[in-house]
Scaffold this motif. Structure first.
Motif, PDB file in Angstrom:
ATOM      1  N   VAL A 173       0.776  -1.197  -0.025  1.00  0.00           N
ATOM      2  CA  VAL A 173      -0.133   0.085  -0.030  1.00  0.00           C
ATOM      3  C   VAL A 173       0.858   1.210  -0.115  1.00  0.00           C
ATOM      4  CG1 VAL A 173      -1.653   1.554   1.267  1.00  0.00           C
ATOM      5  CG2 VAL A 173      -2.158  -1.049   1.087  1.00  0.00           C
ATOM      6  N   ARG A 174       1.905   1.424   0.775  1.00  0.00           N
ATOM      7  CA  ARG A 174       2.900   2.181   0.821  1.00  0.00           C
ATOM      8  C   ARG A 174       3.412   2.657  -0.636  1.00  0.00           C
ATOM      9  NH1 ARG A 174       8.108   1.490   3.787  1.00  0.00           N
ATOM     10  NH2 ARG A 174       9.392   2.593   2.096  1.00  0.00           N
ATOM     11  N   PHE A 175       3.817   1.628  -1.418  1.00  0.00           N
ATOM     12  CA  PHE A 175       4.543   1.869  -2.636  1.00  0.00           C
ATOM     13  C   PHE A 175       3.409   2.237  -3.649  1.00  0.00           C
ATOM     14  CE2 PHE A 175       8.137  -0.493  -0.994  1.00  0.00           C
ATOM     15  CZ  PHE A 175       9.078   0.322  -1.226  1.00  0.00           C
ATOM     16  N   TRP A 176       2.220   1.660  -3.523  1.00  0.00           N
ATOM     17  CA  TRP A 176       0.932   2.057  -4.397  1.00  0.00           C
ATOM     18  C   TRP A 176       0.768   3.396  -3.799  1.00  0.00           C
ATOM     19  CZ3 TRP A 176      -4.127   3.496  -3.150  1.00  0.00           C
ATOM     20  CH2 TRP A 176      -4.810   3.889  -4.417  1.00  0.00           C
ATOM     21  N   LEU A 177       0.603   3.996  -2.665  1.00  0.00           N
ATOM     22  CA  LEU A 177       0.406   5.516  -2.621  1.00  0.00           C
ATOM     23  C   LEU A 177       1.332   6.600  -3.332  1.00  0.00           C
ATOM     24  CD1 LEU A 177      -0.863   5.459   1.091  1.00  0.00           C
ATOM     25  CD2 LEU A 177      -2.211   5.756  -0.918  1.00  0.00           C
ATOM     26  N   SER A 178       2.675   5.874  -3.403  1.00  0.00           N
ATOM     27  CA  SER A 178       3.771   6.889  -3.833  1.00  0.00           C
ATOM     28  C   SER A 178       3.810   6.604  -5.334  1.00  0.00           C
ATOM     29  CB  SER A 178       5.256   6.486  -3.356  1.00  0.00           C
ATOM     30  OG  SER A 178       5.578   5.059  -3.511  1.00  0.00           O
ATOM     31  N   SER A 179       3.416   5.641  -5.957  1.00  0.00           N
ATOM     32  CA  SER A 179       3.914   5.416  -7.349  1.00  0.00           C
ATOM     33  C   SER A 179       2.562   5.262  -8.294  1.00  0.00           C
ATOM     34  CB  SER A 179       4.445   4.332  -7.556  1.00  0.00           C
ATOM     35  OG  SER A 179       3.709   3.029  -7.409  1.00  0.00           O
ATOM     36  N   ARG A 180       1.281   4.932  -7.599  1.00  0.00           N
ATOM     37  CA  ARG A 180      -0.001   4.606  -8.196  1.00  0.00           C
ATOM     38  C   ARG A 180       0.008   3.628  -9.315  1.00  0.00           C
ATOM     39  NH1 ARG A 180      -3.637   6.415  -4.720  1.00  0.00           N
ATOM     40  NH2 ARG A 180      -3.277   8.609  -4.174  1.00  0.00           N
ATOM     41  N   ASP A 181       0.847   2.651  -9.133  1.00  0.00           N
ATOM     42  CA  ASP A 181       1.117   1.586  -9.814  1.00  0.00           C
ATOM     43  C   ASP A 181       0.211   0.562  -9.464  1.00  0.00           C
ATOM     44  OD1 ASP A 181       1.763  -0.466 -11.822  1.00  0.00           O
ATOM     45  OD2 ASP A 181       3.696  -0.568 -11.024  1.00  0.00           O
TER      46      ASP A 181
ATOM     47  N   TRP B  48      -3.045  -4.436  -6.444  1.00  0.00           N
ATOM     48  CA  TRP B  48      -3.293  -5.915  -6.642  1.00  0.00           C
ATOM     49  C   TRP B  48      -2.438  -6.718  -5.588  1.00  0.00           C
ATOM     50  CZ3 TRP B  48      -7.146  -7.788  -9.458  1.00  0.00           C
ATOM     51  CH2 TRP B  48      -7.633  -7.162 -10.384  1.00  0.00           C
ATOM     52  N   PHE B  49      -1.336  -6.553  -5.332  1.00  0.00           N
ATOM     53  CA  PHE B  49      -0.390  -7.148  -4.379  1.00  0.00           C
ATOM     54  C   PHE B  49      -1.143  -6.964  -2.996  1.00  0.00           C
ATOM     55  CE2 PHE B  49       3.549  -9.586  -6.020  1.00  0.00           C
ATOM     56  CZ  PHE B  49       2.898  -9.512  -7.243  1.00  0.00           C
ATOM     57  N   ALA B  50      -1.288  -5.764  -2.665  1.00  0.00           N
ATOM     58  CA  ALA B  50      -1.779  -5.244  -1.442  1.00  0.00           C
ATOM     59  C   ALA B  50      -3.247  -6.107  -0.989  1.00  0.00           C
ATOM     60  CB  ALA B  50      -1.791  -4.062  -1.343  1.00  0.00           C
ATOM     61  N   ALA B  51      -3.902  -6.011  -1.937  1.00  0.00           N
ATOM     62  CA  ALA B  51      -5.241  -6.767  -1.922  1.00  0.00           C
ATOM     63  C   ALA B  51      -5.131  -8.365  -1.538  1.00  0.00           C
ATOM     64  CB  ALA B  51      -6.291  -6.590  -3.062  1.00  0.00           C
ATOM     65  N   ALA B  52      -3.988  -8.835  -2.227  1.00  0.00           N
ATOM     66  CA  ALA B  52      -3.847 -10.339  -2.247  1.00  0.00           C
ATOM     67  C   ALA B  52      -3.227 -10.551  -0.923  1.00  0.00           C
ATOM     68  CB  ALA B  52      -2.946 -10.782  -3.264  1.00  0.00           C
ATOM     69  N   PHE B  53      -2.376  -9.796  -0.573  1.00  0.00           N
ATOM     70  CA  PHE B  53      -2.114 -10.083   0.918  1.00  0.00           C
ATOM     71  C   PHE B  53      -2.771  -9.817   1.889  1.00  0.00           C
ATOM     72  CE2 PHE B  53       2.233 -10.278  -1.366  1.00  0.00           C
ATOM     73  CZ  PHE B  53       2.914 -11.261  -0.929  1.00  0.00           C
ATOM     74  N   GLY B  54      -3.790  -8.865   1.838  1.00  0.00           N
ATOM     75  CA  GLY B  54      -4.726  -8.658   2.919  1.00  0.00           C
ATOM     76  C   GLY B  54      -5.630  -9.724   2.705  1.00  0.00           C
TER      77      GLY B  54
END
Length: 93
Positions: free
Chosen positions: A27-35, A40-46
């Motif tokens: 989530v931290r990397f998604w917030l900084s890059s919006r990739d 998807w990976f954050a949702a999977a690990f959640g």
């Protein structure tokens, strides 16, 4: 004396904490890059974290219940979809 169920519950708790840690990391990397890959990976690990928590709260010894594996399957499908989506993109400009 510890029982095997207690040890299994402890290990599932560790897996839960690690899954949530990984989800927070992505989530931290998604917030900084919006990739979208990171989302998807954050949702999977959640989902994997939810899986481990649900498994401990139900019965840590009875992991063979198929509905618990469906949650894990969905998490791995999310990872596969994210990877395919990322690799399907065109050449970088």
């Amino acid at each position: 004396m510890t029982t095997p169920g207690t040890i299994i519950a402890f290990c599932y708790g560790v897996a839960f904490a690690c899954s949530l840690g990984a989800a927070t990391f992505f989530v931290r990397f998604w917030l900084s890059s919006r990739d979208p890959l990171f989302a998807w990976f954050a949702a999977a690990f959640g989902l994997l974290g939810f899986h481990w928590a649900a498994l401990v709260s139900a019965n840590p010894v009875a992991e063979t219940r198929p509905y618990f594996y469906l949650v894990r399957l969905l998490a791995f499908v999310l990872i596969i979809v994210a990877t395919l989506q990322k690799n399907r993109g065109g050449a970088p400009s």
